[in-house]
Structure formats: C-alpha cells, structure tokens
Design a protein around this motif. Structure first.
Motif, PDB file in Angstrom:
ATOM      1  N   GLN A  67      65.252  -7.998 104.544  1.00 30.22           N
ATOM      2  CA  GLN A  67      64.119  -8.945 103.644  1.00 30.22           C
ATOM      3  C   GLN A  67      62.894  -9.514 104.188  1.00 30.22           C
ATOM      4  O   GLN A  67      61.785  -9.368 103.886  1.00 30.22           O
ATOM      5  N   LEU A  68      63.422 -10.070 105.384  1.00 32.79           N
ATOM      6  CA  LEU A  68      62.315 -10.955 106.136  1.00 32.79           C
ATOM      7  C   LEU A  68      61.866 -10.248 107.377  1.00 32.79           C
ATOM      8  O   LEU A  68      61.190 -10.767 107.985  1.00 32.79           O
TER       9      LEU A  68
ATOM     10  N   PHE B  10      66.970 -20.366 105.168  1.00 38.38           N
ATOM     11  CA  PHE B  10      66.175 -19.317 104.805  1.00 38.38           C
ATOM     12  C   PHE B  10      64.579 -19.670 105.389  1.00 38.38           C
ATOM     13  O   PHE B  10      64.039 -19.193 106.086  1.00 38.38           O
ATOM     14  N   THR B  11      64.607 -20.971 105.145  1.00 38.05           N
ATOM     15  CA  THR B  11      63.190 -21.793 105.460  1.00 38.05           C
ATOM     16  C   THR B  11      63.129 -21.712 107.089  1.00 38.05           C
ATOM     17  O   THR B  11      61.963 -21.717 107.448  1.00 38.05           O
TER      18      THR B  11
ATOM     19  N   ASP C 285      59.937 -14.946  99.286  1.00 35.71           N
ATOM     20  CA  ASP C 285      60.831 -14.148 100.166  1.00 35.71           C
ATOM     21  C   ASP C 285      62.228 -14.528  99.572  1.00 35.71           C
ATOM     22  O   ASP C 285      63.050 -13.619  99.683  1.00 35.71           O
ATOM     23  N   THR C 286      62.512 -15.595  99.357  1.00 38.25           N
ATOM     24  CA  THR C 286      63.643 -16.073  98.810  1.00 38.25           C
ATOM     25  C   THR C 286      64.067 -15.265  97.493  1.00 38.25           C
ATOM     26  O   THR C 286      65.325 -14.841  97.330  1.00 38.25           O
TER      27      THR C 286
ATOM     28  N   VAL D 211      69.331 -10.510 104.532  1.00 37.95           N
ATOM     29  CA  VAL D 211      68.399 -11.509 104.914  1.00 37.95           C
ATOM     30  C   VAL D 211      67.467 -11.116 106.185  1.00 37.95           C
ATOM     31  O   VAL D 211      66.016 -10.995 106.048  1.00 37.95           O
TER      32      VAL D 211
ATOM     33  N   ALA E  92      61.047 -18.318 105.602  1.00 37.86           N
ATOM     34  CA  ALA E  92      60.880 -17.592 104.104  1.00 37.86           C
ATOM     35  C   ALA E  92      60.373 -18.583 103.324  1.00 37.86           C
ATOM     36  O   ALA E  92      60.561 -19.750 103.273  1.00 37.86           O
ATOM     37  N   ASP E  93      59.528 -17.948 102.205  1.00 41.49           N
ATOM     38  CA  ASP E  93      59.006 -18.908 101.418  1.00 41.49           C
ATOM     39  C   ASP E  93      59.625 -18.789  99.835  1.00 41.49           C
ATOM     40  O   ASP E  93      60.724 -17.923 100.006  1.00 41.49           O
TER      41      ASP E  93
ATOM     42  N   ILE F  60      64.981 -11.774  98.542  1.00 40.03           N
ATOM     43  CA  ILE F  60      66.456 -11.907  99.078  1.00 40.03           C
ATOM     44  C   ILE F  60      67.410 -11.757  98.061  1.00 40.03           C
ATOM     45  O   ILE F  60      68.514 -10.912  98.277  1.00 40.03           O
TER      46      ILE F  60
END
Length: 134
Positions: free
Chosen positions: A67-68, A82-83, A91-92, A64, A87-88, A95
């Motif tokens: 990726q972010l 995630f939010t 992004d999810t 995570v 993360a939008d 992930i």
C-alpha cells in the motif's frame, strides 16, 4: 525481503525501600512529606510480547509495504509504526481497506483509527476473524 519480529515483554526489578538511606525523591502534598529510596538488586529484564501470530504479522507487513509502495528491502516489523513509514491518514485508510479485503473482515472506523502499528493491526484482525467465525 521483509523481516518481522515478535518478542515478549516483562519487567522484573526487585526494589527495596529504606528509611535510613538518603532520599532519592521527596514529594510534598499539603501537610504530608513523603520520601523514598529505590535500590535495584538485579538488573531489569525487558521483553516485548506480540499477541498476533507471526503469519498474521507477516501478511500485514506485506500489505503495508504494498500500500505504501515500499522497497522490497525495507524492513517492516510488528513494532513498525505506519507514520514512521511516511503514511498519512489517507495512506492509513488505504492500508485498512487492503487488510479488510485480504482477511475478509470489516473494521469499525473507531477501531481502525486507533491502529498505529503493524502489531496493532494484526491483533485487531485476529480478533475480528475470531468474532466472524464465532
């Protein structure tokens, strides 16, 4: 360095109901009136449970963060949403793709869309790995 945590949840709050004491709440449904009192004898205890292993949670946290593009010192725990990390939906998806590649699994879209936290991702991964091995 990322830190992850996992604890266990249980709620214990003995309560007593007494008709002699002043009602705390009163409900009216048609012709029936209900009232009750709740008294705690002991303080409630709260703990959180994580079904996934610590190792899986740590791997998911690492993916995570990668990726972010999060800083190494950013704390990502099992409870992290995630939010909350910014993360939008795209992004999810990224992930999920990273998790699938890392663990050699494929997540159904319906199940992947329900993942909101590191813990949920880790639990789903362990479930899919177990199914794959069976």
């Amino acid at each position: 360095m990322a830190t992850t945590s996992c604890a266990s949840i249980s709620m214990q709050a003995p309560v007593s109901v007494s008709a002699r004491q002043k009602p705390v709440s009163s409900f009216s449904f048609g012709k029936t009136n209900l009232s009750f009192n709740l008294h705690h004898r002991k303080p409630a205890r709260l703990a959180i449970s994580c079904a996934a292993t610590q190792e899986t949670v740590e791997k998911v946290s690492k993916i995570v963060k990668k990726q972010l593009s999060l800083a190494d010192d950013k704390q990502v725990t099992a409870e992290t949403k995630f939010t909350d990390l910014g993360a939008d939906s795209l992004d999810t998806v990224e992930i999920v793709m990273g998790l699938e590649e890392e663990f050699g699994i494929t997540m159904a879209e319906e199940r992947a869309q329900k993942i909101a936290t590191v813990e949920q991702a880790a639990e789903l991964i362990e479930e899919l790995v177990k199914e794959k091995g069976a």
